[in-house]
Scaffold this active site. Sequence first.
Site, mmCIF file in Angstrom:
data_model
loop_
_atom_site.group_PDB
_atom_site.id
_atom_site.type_symbol
_atom_site.label_atom_id
_atom_site.label_comp_id
_atom_site.label_asym_id
_atom_site.label_seq_id
_atom_site.Cartn_x
_atom_site.Cartn_y
_atom_site.Cartn_z
ATOM 1 N N CYS A 128 0.815 -1.191 -0.022
ATOM 2 C CA CYS A 128 0.107 0.060 0.117
ATOM 3 C C CYS A 128 0.958 1.293 0.015
ATOM 4 O O CYS A 128 0.422 2.115 -0.848
ATOM 5 C CB CYS A 128 -0.844 -0.098 1.048
ATOM 6 S SG CYS A 128 -0.276 -0.630 2.785
ATOM 7 N N HIS A 248 -2.647 6.116 4.609
ATOM 8 C CA HIS A 248 -1.219 6.175 4.962
ATOM 9 C C HIS A 248 -0.654 7.708 4.238
ATOM 10 O O HIS A 248 -1.257 8.030 3.140
ATOM 11 C CB HIS A 248 -0.119 5.085 3.991
ATOM 12 C CG HIS A 248 -0.574 3.998 4.727
ATOM 13 N ND1 HIS A 248 -0.684 3.560 6.093
ATOM 14 C CD2 HIS A 248 -0.115 2.558 4.067
ATOM 15 C CE1 HIS A 248 -1.016 2.356 6.288
ATOM 16 N NE2 HIS A 248 -0.492 1.452 4.972
#
Length: 344
Positions: A128, A248
């Site tokens: 990710c 994130h």
Amino acid sequence: SAVNIAVVGATGAVGEKIIKILEDKDFPVDTLKLLSSKRSSGKELTFKNQTIVVEEAKPESFEGIDIALFSAGGSVSKQLAPEAVKRGAVVVDNTSAFRMTEDVPLVVPEVNKEDIAKHKGIIANPNCSTIQMVVALKPLKDKFGLSRVIVSTYQAVSGAGASASTELEEQSKQFLNKQEMEANLLPVKGDKKHFPIAFNALPQIDVFQENGYTFEEMKMINETKKIMHAPELSVAATCVRLPFFTSHAESVYIEVEKNGVTVEDLWNELDAAGGIILQDDPSTQVYPTPLSAAGKEEVFVGRVRKDLDNEKGFHLWIVSDNLLKGAAWNTVQIAGELIQNKWL
Ligand code: 11C
């Protein structure tokens, strides 16, 4: 034409998002098979108002399947992805099991979708934190060249699974009730020590490697070079877990190759690129945050600045939902490209 899809890890955090995206995007699904470990089998999930019973994933489960989307951990992929391929399915694997395997394309459609065509049955979905970074770096590399990348991450607990999110909730309650925080999971379930994540920052994501970097940091380094076809690119990473649930964020320092590049030049390329939303206006405090990016499929970029000492250096702030573009959405995008381009 519609295809037969299997989702392996259907009851997991990413699996559930994949099913929802297949429904929301009206993906051309003929039949949908939902697979899991024995423990989660029997559970009922809905897809387009239809109840589907989750079945235990076995080699025979993949008979008649065109595309199998794996998101049940590396060991499940290692065991069952080759079985799916043997039975004629193309696998899009969301684990780290095959990412660095030579014959396996590692794909972020905005960056290297042509690589999908070279698949031999398995296509890997990157980590990710890597995905969101390369989406932003690709248009800059194409226009200005890129020689160096130094990234520090600020990563959500959901990257470590649903149980890590529960641990953050529990520890937050304990802290606010003036109780001792119980740490059983983070930074890494299988490692020797555990530390509280609530009201803290942990500079360890995944296990340490012999060179002193963590596996998450080495994933960002190696995967970035592979996806961008840039073995010579200098990449360094420091990955940190923070106490929020989704998205994130990354502070990224880059050095371009061309002379005389300005912040406006970077803005123009980022603004024109697919999959990116530029949110950058210090005068009105516009920049992306983990909360503002959560639930969205794009990669958000802000805080673009020129380095004060290096004429070719720039700083960027890159944020994206780690379970969507970082996982489920990128996986479904690859499946869509397989169908659209007849690369099955
Ligand atoms: C994390 N990046 O945030 C990890 C999760 O290799 O697909 C994704 C693990 C992977 O902890």
